[in-house]
Design a protein around this motif. Structure first.
Motif, PDB file in Angstrom:
ATOM      1  N   ASN A  26     -16.898  39.826  40.730  1.00 48.52           N
ATOM      2  CA  ASN A  26     -18.326  39.861  39.661  1.00 48.52           C
ATOM      3  C   ASN A  26     -17.672  39.952  38.115  1.00 48.52           C
ATOM      4  OD1 ASN A  26     -20.052  40.252  42.161  1.00 48.52           O
ATOM      5  ND2 ASN A  26     -20.611  42.232  41.359  1.00 48.52           N
ATOM      6  N   ASP A  27     -17.018  40.211  38.259  1.00 52.65           N
ATOM      7  CA  ASP A  27     -16.522  39.312  36.926  1.00 52.65           C
ATOM      8  C   ASP A  27     -15.767  38.416  36.475  1.00 52.65           C
ATOM      9  OD1 ASP A  27     -15.645  40.187  33.874  1.00 52.65           O
ATOM     10  OD2 ASP A  27     -14.390  40.219  34.660  1.00 52.65           O
ATOM     11  N   VAL A 117     -12.811  48.392  32.335  1.00 50.01           N
ATOM     12  CA  VAL A 117     -12.821  48.027  33.761  1.00 50.01           C
ATOM     13  C   VAL A 117     -12.326  49.890  33.664  1.00 50.01           C
ATOM     14  CG1 VAL A 117     -11.240  48.168  35.636  1.00 50.01           C
ATOM     15  CG2 VAL A 117     -11.564  46.189  34.164  1.00 50.01           C
ATOM     16  N   HIS A 118     -12.940  50.435  33.759  1.00 52.20           N
ATOM     17  CA  HIS A 118     -13.198  51.719  33.815  1.00 52.20           C
ATOM     18  C   HIS A 118     -11.750  52.249  34.564  1.00 52.20           C
ATOM     19  CE1 HIS A 118     -16.786  51.774  31.106  1.00 52.20           C
ATOM     20  NE2 HIS A 118     -17.084  51.366  32.165  1.00 52.20           N
ATOM     21  N   THR A 119     -10.691  52.710  34.597  1.00 48.85           N
ATOM     22  CA  THR A 119      -9.658  52.511  34.772  1.00 48.85           C
ATOM     23  C   THR A 119      -8.114  52.431  33.464  1.00 48.85           C
ATOM     24  OG1 THR A 119      -7.812  52.899  36.546  1.00 48.85           O
ATOM     25  CG2 THR A 119      -8.986  50.825  35.748  1.00 48.85           C
ATOM     26  N   LYS A 120      -6.863  53.540  34.101  1.00 51.19           N
ATOM     27  CA  LYS A 120      -5.650  53.361  32.992  1.00 51.19           C
ATOM     28  C   LYS A 120      -4.815  52.888  33.924  1.00 51.19           C
ATOM     29  CE  LYS A 120      -7.008  56.521  29.502  1.00 51.19           C
ATOM     30  NZ  LYS A 120      -6.953  57.584  29.386  1.00 51.19           N
ATOM     31  N   PRO A 144     -21.340  49.753  39.364  1.00 52.15           N
ATOM     32  CA  PRO A 144     -20.271  51.073  39.802  1.00 52.15           C
ATOM     33  C   PRO A 144     -19.554  50.435  40.471  1.00 52.15           C
ATOM     34  CG  PRO A 144     -22.439  51.074  40.612  1.00 52.15           C
ATOM     35  CD  PRO A 144     -22.450  49.871  39.667  1.00 52.15           C
ATOM     36  N   LYS A 145     -18.457  50.644  40.931  1.00 55.62           N
ATOM     37  CA  LYS A 145     -17.800  50.596  41.826  1.00 55.62           C
ATOM     38  C   LYS A 145     -18.052  50.080  42.801  1.00 55.62           C
ATOM     39  CE  LYS A 145     -15.254  54.606  42.959  1.00 55.62           C
ATOM     40  NZ  LYS A 145     -14.210  55.872  42.821  1.00 55.62           N
ATOM     41  N   ALA A 150     -13.356  47.958  43.703  1.00 50.26           N
ATOM     42  CA  ALA A 150     -12.440  48.740  43.246  1.00 50.26           C
ATOM     43  C   ALA A 150     -13.002  50.174  42.318  1.00 50.26           C
ATOM     44  CB  ALA A 150     -10.635  49.109  43.113  1.00 50.26           C
ATOM     45  N   PHE A 151     -13.145  49.308  40.826  1.00 50.33           N
ATOM     46  CA  PHE A 151     -13.041  50.134  39.711  1.00 50.33           C
ATOM     47  C   PHE A 151     -14.648  50.141  38.936  1.00 50.33           C
ATOM     48  CE2 PHE A 151      -8.620  48.863  40.097  1.00 50.33           C
ATOM     49  CZ  PHE A 151      -7.867  50.269  40.060  1.00 50.33           C
ATOM     50  N   ASP A 152     -15.229  51.464  38.537  1.00 47.37           N
ATOM     51  CA  ASP A 152     -16.677  50.746  37.734  1.00 47.37           C
ATOM     52  C   ASP A 152     -15.804  50.137  36.455  1.00 47.37           C
ATOM     53  OD1 ASP A 152     -17.660  52.700  39.205  1.00 47.37           O
ATOM     54  OD2 ASP A 152     -17.660  54.338  37.942  1.00 47.37           O
TER      55      ASP A 152
END
Length: 161
Positions: A26-27, A117-120, A144-145, A150-152
């Protein structure tokens, strides 16, 4: 008008080994919708990360390499100022990376379209910190993921104060 467009993790990671560290369909669709029929400014490594030039966009590639060869229709310059001067003044132009080009562009940009992207993640290229004294957050849209993501992630739109 110049808009920086990027996807960065919570620790501002953009990528590693000249590749993205996530796949967010989607991005990609949003990036395409926003940048199609516009000028896009990028560094050489960002350009080389694409399998071919992106359709329906004018590519301006910044490189210090002499005699750099790019496909027909791509414009080669040796610095950001020259890239900016080649862009139409009456339309939105996009700065699409990489890390060093983003850093140089923060002063001249009018807008930032950031996908957070809600990850590190571990990375070797990073997005610059957004100075809240210089930028206003004007829009957010959370996603939401799911089975394709795979990530929110959250779309964030900033404009310069």
């Amino acid at each position: 008008m110049f808009t920086i467009i990027a996807a960065a993790s919570e620790n501002n990671a953009l990528g590693k080994n000249n590749e993205l560290v996530w796949h967010l369909p989607n991005d990609f669709k949003r990036f395409k919708a926003l940048t199609t029929n516009h000028y896009i400014i990028m560094g050489r490594k960002t350009f080389e990360s694409f399998p071919k030039p992106l359709p329906n966009r004018t590519h301006i590639i910044i490189t210090r390499q002499k005699n750099y060869s790019a496909p027909e229709g791509c414009i080669i310059v040796d610095n950001l100022k020259k890239a900016i001067n080649l862009c139409p003044k009456n339309q939105e132009n996009f700065i699409i990376g990489g890390g060093e080009i983003y850093k140089q562009s923060m002063e001249i940009a009018d807008k930032i379209e950031l996908t957070r992207v809600h990850t590190k993640v571990d990375a070797d290229t990073f997005f610059p910190e957004i100075d809240k004294n210089e930028w206003n957050l004007i829009a957010t849209e959370s996603h939401p993921k799911d089975e394709k993501h795979a990530f929110d992630f959250t779309y964030l739109t900033y404009i310069k104060k």
